[in-house]
Motif scaffolding. Structure first.
Motif, PDB file in Angstrom:
ATOM      1  N   SER A 141       0.843  -1.197   0.000  1.00 41.51           N
ATOM      2  CA  SER A 141       0.000   0.000   0.000  1.00 41.51           C
ATOM      3  C   SER A 141       0.880   1.250   0.000  1.00 41.51           C
ATOM      4  CB  SER A 141      -0.898   0.013   1.239  1.00 41.51           C
ATOM      5  OG  SER A 141      -0.109   0.190   2.415  1.00 41.51           O
ATOM      6  N   PRO A 142       0.365   2.378  -0.468  1.00 42.63           N
ATOM      7  CA  PRO A 142       1.154   3.623  -0.439  1.00 42.63           C
ATOM      8  C   PRO A 142       1.632   3.989   0.967  1.00 42.63           C
ATOM      9  CG  PRO A 142      -0.757   3.883  -1.868  1.00 42.63           C
ATOM     10  CD  PRO A 142      -0.922   2.560  -1.190  1.00 42.63           C
ATOM     11  N   ILE A 143       0.813   3.738   1.968  1.00 47.51           N
ATOM     12  CA  ILE A 143       1.220   4.047   3.348  1.00 47.51           C
ATOM     13  C   ILE A 143       2.413   3.182   3.744  1.00 47.51           C
ATOM     14  CG2 ILE A 143       0.513   3.901   5.762  1.00 47.51           C
ATOM     15  CD1 ILE A 143      -2.304   4.670   4.894  1.00 47.51           C
ATOM     16  N   ARG A 144       2.326   1.893   3.404  1.00 47.73           N
ATOM     17  CA  ARG A 144       3.429   0.996   3.741  1.00 47.73           C
ATOM     18  C   ARG A 144       4.693   1.378   2.955  1.00 47.73           C
ATOM     19  NH1 ARG A 144       2.660  -1.416   8.132  1.00 47.73           N
ATOM     20  NH2 ARG A 144       0.865  -2.687   7.491  1.00 47.73           N
ATOM     21  N   HIS A 145       4.520   1.818   1.719  1.00 45.74           N
ATOM     22  CA  HIS A 145       5.658   2.237   0.892  1.00 45.74           C
ATOM     23  C   HIS A 145       6.406   3.389   1.571  1.00 45.74           C
ATOM     24  CE1 HIS A 145       7.869   2.655  -2.898  1.00 45.74           C
ATOM     25  NE2 HIS A 145       7.729   3.962  -2.770  1.00 45.74           N
ATOM     26  N   ARG A 146       5.665   4.360   2.099  1.00 47.04           N
ATOM     27  CA  ARG A 146       6.319   5.492   2.794  1.00 47.04           C
ATOM     28  C   ARG A 146       6.977   5.028   4.086  1.00 47.04           C
ATOM     29  NH1 ARG A 146       1.564   7.979   0.838  1.00 47.04           N
ATOM     30  NH2 ARG A 146       0.496   7.712   2.831  1.00 47.04           N
ATOM     31  N   TRP A 147       6.322   4.109   4.796  1.00 50.71           N
ATOM     32  CA  TRP A 147       6.850   3.599   6.057  1.00 50.71           C
ATOM     33  C   TRP A 147       8.202   2.911   5.856  1.00 50.71           C
ATOM     34  CZ3 TRP A 147       6.542  -1.885   7.629  1.00 50.71           C
ATOM     35  CH2 TRP A 147       6.961  -2.097   8.952  1.00 50.71           C
ATOM     36  N   LEU A 148       8.409   2.294   4.715  1.00 52.27           N
ATOM     37  CA  LEU A 148       9.619   1.526   4.457  1.00 52.27           C
ATOM     38  C   LEU A 148      10.697   2.334   3.736  1.00 52.27           C
ATOM     39  CD1 LEU A 148       7.865  -1.770   3.317  1.00 52.27           C
ATOM     40  CD2 LEU A 148       9.169  -1.459   5.434  1.00 52.27           C
ATOM     41  N   GLN A 149      10.492   3.635   3.572  1.00 48.80           N
ATOM     42  CA  GLN A 149      11.442   4.424   2.784  1.00 48.80           C
ATOM     43  C   GLN A 149      12.836   4.429   3.388  1.00 48.80           C
ATOM     44  OE1 GLN A 149      10.246   8.378   1.603  1.00 48.80           O
ATOM     45  NE2 GLN A 149      12.360   8.995   1.168  1.00 48.80           N
ATOM     46  N   ASP A 150      12.942   4.495   4.715  1.00 48.05           N
ATOM     47  CA  ASP A 150      14.275   4.560   5.324  1.00 48.05           C
ATOM     48  C   ASP A 150      15.089   3.310   5.019  1.00 48.05           C
ATOM     49  OD1 ASP A 150      12.589   3.003   7.000  1.00 48.05           O
ATOM     50  OD2 ASP A 150      14.016   3.244   8.658  1.00 48.05           O
ATOM     51  N   LYS A 151      14.437   2.166   4.877  1.00 45.01           N
ATOM     52  CA  LYS A 151      15.155   0.940   4.541  1.00 45.01           C
ATOM     53  C   LYS A 151      15.665   0.995   3.091  1.00 45.01           C
ATOM     54  CE  LYS A 151      12.369  -1.842   7.724  1.00 45.01           C
ATOM     55  NZ  LYS A 151      13.433  -2.047   8.729  1.00 45.01           N
ATOM     56  N   ARG A 152      14.841   1.542   2.206  1.00 47.88           N
ATOM     57  CA  ARG A 152      15.296   1.701   0.822  1.00 47.88           C
ATOM     58  C   ARG A 152      16.450   2.700   0.746  1.00 47.88           C
ATOM     59  NH1 ARG A 152       9.699   2.080   0.256  1.00 47.88           N
ATOM     60  NH2 ARG A 152       9.830   4.304  -0.260  1.00 47.88           N
ATOM     61  N   ASP A 153      16.372   3.761   1.539  1.00 40.54           N
ATOM     62  CA  ASP A 153      17.441   4.769   1.549  1.00 40.54           C
ATOM     63  C   ASP A 153      18.768   4.159   2.008  1.00 40.54           C
ATOM     64  OD1 ASP A 153      15.637   6.644   0.686  1.00 40.54           O
ATOM     65  OD2 ASP A 153      15.330   7.559   2.663  1.00 40.54           O
TER      66      ASP A 153
END
Length: 551
Positions: A168-180
């Protein structure tokens, strides 16, 4: 007199009987003639007045005359790789939709965008299932997942979990620090190669490991299964893990004999089953202990709903129904996380390797992309996801790589749930529909100079969409429709990030001794570059921007 009368009476009865028999025979012949004439007149009427539109449409053009029972399986076995054989036959037959019968299965390859849209848009619901084949069965622990499972209640259940809880878009934002974190580690790894290896970088290794690290972070909150390397590169465990993932991808829909004659499964006539089981064993060797330990932590109270989840594994374990019971079993979690990993690694890494290879042969294109990043981001900070909307030329380069150099020759097969008609052809229930990624993207009726790498063809006045998809199926980056890829946002984000960071942080050149250009030949048995791209990288930003120590 009495005897004469009796004889006369019997003779009369006999004559009447003969006359009755003659009458019955004549009547029967007459009636039969009337029936035949009636049928003849009916079909003549259908032929003359109803016309061709009322006829049963035929199958798409048969590329090979099938044998009884086995169909064209003998030809399939003799012509490897099968995808090149199919594409050659379609080109020779000058057709954009065709039919090949393997066993009793009608396989329908398609190379036309308009016909593809009929399958995945106009009649999306009819073609919303997947084939129940051996490799998918092994990969999904008996079809417990989302992308590879046939239509049914299990698929609907896992689709809800995937869409609402994982992507979900909310989960995508929540996981951004891991992608960074993984974007920073990619820069660190390549920078260390500049220092220690004279700048020679195997771009395939760098891109594939980044695309393996990201889902490992999202799923398990870790970069490495082992210790990794001090320079940020993969250790033995990560290399083995990613290799197993790509093995699964290579064999998943590789035209196995038992996929079309299921009774032959177990005999493993072409050796696919053994390879698939071993690759999934390797993936399970790394995934399953982490999942089992985490499930136990939730059971014994070391983890609870009162704490924020650390990763998607926590999210899946914590899902409960209305009675407080777990929604997912351990096998469902293991199967879904393995499928997530398999679906994430290949597409972005392949697009970036091909794009950079093409751009090294076209320095003006490479410079244009780097200039855009310098203009939008500058040289005093690293590219972030928030910059992506303005990096239109970079996204155009990624789209062009997806168009010209797709990761797979065909899309994941769609199976028809009922008899239907598409493009004027009869498509039987149970048919496997294969949309050709390579032929759609290189279709000369759609694209001018289809074999040239020209990112400009994707530029529009209103910019280039962040999700690197093609609505009209003129090429396929991430599949569409009811059974389309649910991770389009994640896949597009990963593609743009790895590409933009490599272009911003390093200048790239062809290694000395390689020759003036990169050899862009495809591998014989796949669509990968025949030789992994090795290029020379040199840092182009201030030294303090390159990460040195990462968690």
């Amino acid at each position: 007199m009495d005897s004469d009368a009796t004889a006369l009476w019997n003779t009369s009865l006999h004559q009447l009987s003969n006359m009755s028999s003659i009458f019955s025979t004549t009547f029967l012949r007459f009636a039969t003639t009337l029936v035949v004439m009636a049928f003849a007149l009916y079909y003549l009427y259908k032929l003359l007045f109803v016309g061709k539109s009322d006829k049963q449409p035929g199958l798409p053009p048969l590329l090979v005359k099938p044998w009884p029972i086995v169909g064209s399986l003998p030809e399939m076995v003799r012509n490897k790789p099968v995808f090149r054989w199919i594409h050659k036959m379609m080109k020779d037959a000058n057709t954009e939709i065709a039919c090949i019968r393997f066993g009793n299965v009608h396989v329908i390859p398609v190379t036309c965008p308009e016909i593809s849209c009929e399958f995945l848009k106009t009649q999306d619901a009819v073609f919303a299932s997947r084939p129940a084949i051996m490799a998918a069965d092994i990969t999904t622990k008996g079809f417990l997942t989302t992308a590879l499972s046939p239509m049914g209640d299990q698929w609907k259940k896992m689709r809800r979990v995937m869409v609402n809880e994982m992507l979900s878009p909310i989960r995508h934002r929540w996981l951004q620090d891991k992608r960074d974190k993984e974007a920073d580690n990619l820069v660190r790894y390549v920078y260390n190669l500049c220092v220690s290896a004279g700048g020679l970088v195997d771009v395939r290794v760098a891109a594939q490991q980044y695309c393996g690290n990201v889902p490992r972070q999202l799923l398990f909150n870790r970069r490495y299964f082992g210790k990794g390397k001090e320079n940020g590169g993969p250790g033995f465990e990560e290399e083995e893990h990613v290799s197993a993932v790509f093995t699964v991808l290579a064999y998943l829909y590789a035209f196995c004999v038992s996929d079309y004659i299921p009774m032959l499964r177990g005999l493993d006539l072409d050796g696919h089953e053994k390879v698939m089981k071993e690759a999934m064993r390797v993936i399970g060797k790394y995934h399953d202990p982490i999942i089992d330990e985490r499930i136990q932590q939730w059971k014994n109270g070391k983890k609870s709903d009162k704490e924020d989840p650390n990763d998607l594994l926590d999210v899946l374990i914590s899902l409960k129904d209305g009675k407080g019971n777990p929604i997912l079993t351990a096998d469902e979690i293991k199967a879904q996380l393995a499928e997530f990993m398999i679906a994430t690694v290949d597409n972005p890494s392949n697009a970036v390797e091909w794009a950079l290879a093409e751009m090294l042969n076209h320095p003006e294109t490479l410079k244009k992309a780097m200039d855009e990043i310098d203009r939008v981001v500058g040289k005093e900070r690293l590219v972030e996801e928030s910059d992506f909307p303005k990096l239109n030329y970079v996204k155009a380069c990624a789209r062009e790589a997806f168009r010209l150099h797709p990761i797979a020759p065909f899309n994941v097969p769609h199976v028809s749930l009922e008899d239907t008609t598409v493009a004027g052809y009869f498509i039987p229930k149970g048919s496997h529909v294969l949309l050709s990624r390579s032929a759609l993207g290189r279709n000369p009726k759609v694209w001018k100079e289809p074999l040239k790498f020209k990112p400009e063809r994707h530029l529009k006045e209103d910019g280039v969409s962040l999700t690197l998809t093609e609505a009209d199926l003129r090429f396929i980056s991430f599949s569409t429709g009811m059974r389309g890829c649910k991770g389009i946002l994640l896949g597009s984000t990963m593609t743009v990030m790895v590409f933009a960071r490599l272009l911003q942080c390093f200048s790239w050149s062809i290694p000395p001794g390689n020759g003036p250009t990169i050899d862009l030949s495809e591998a014989e048995d796949s669509l990968f570059l025949a030789k992994p791209l090795v290029a020379v990288a040199k840092p182009r930003l201030p030294a303090h921007l390159y990460p040195v120590h990462l968690p």
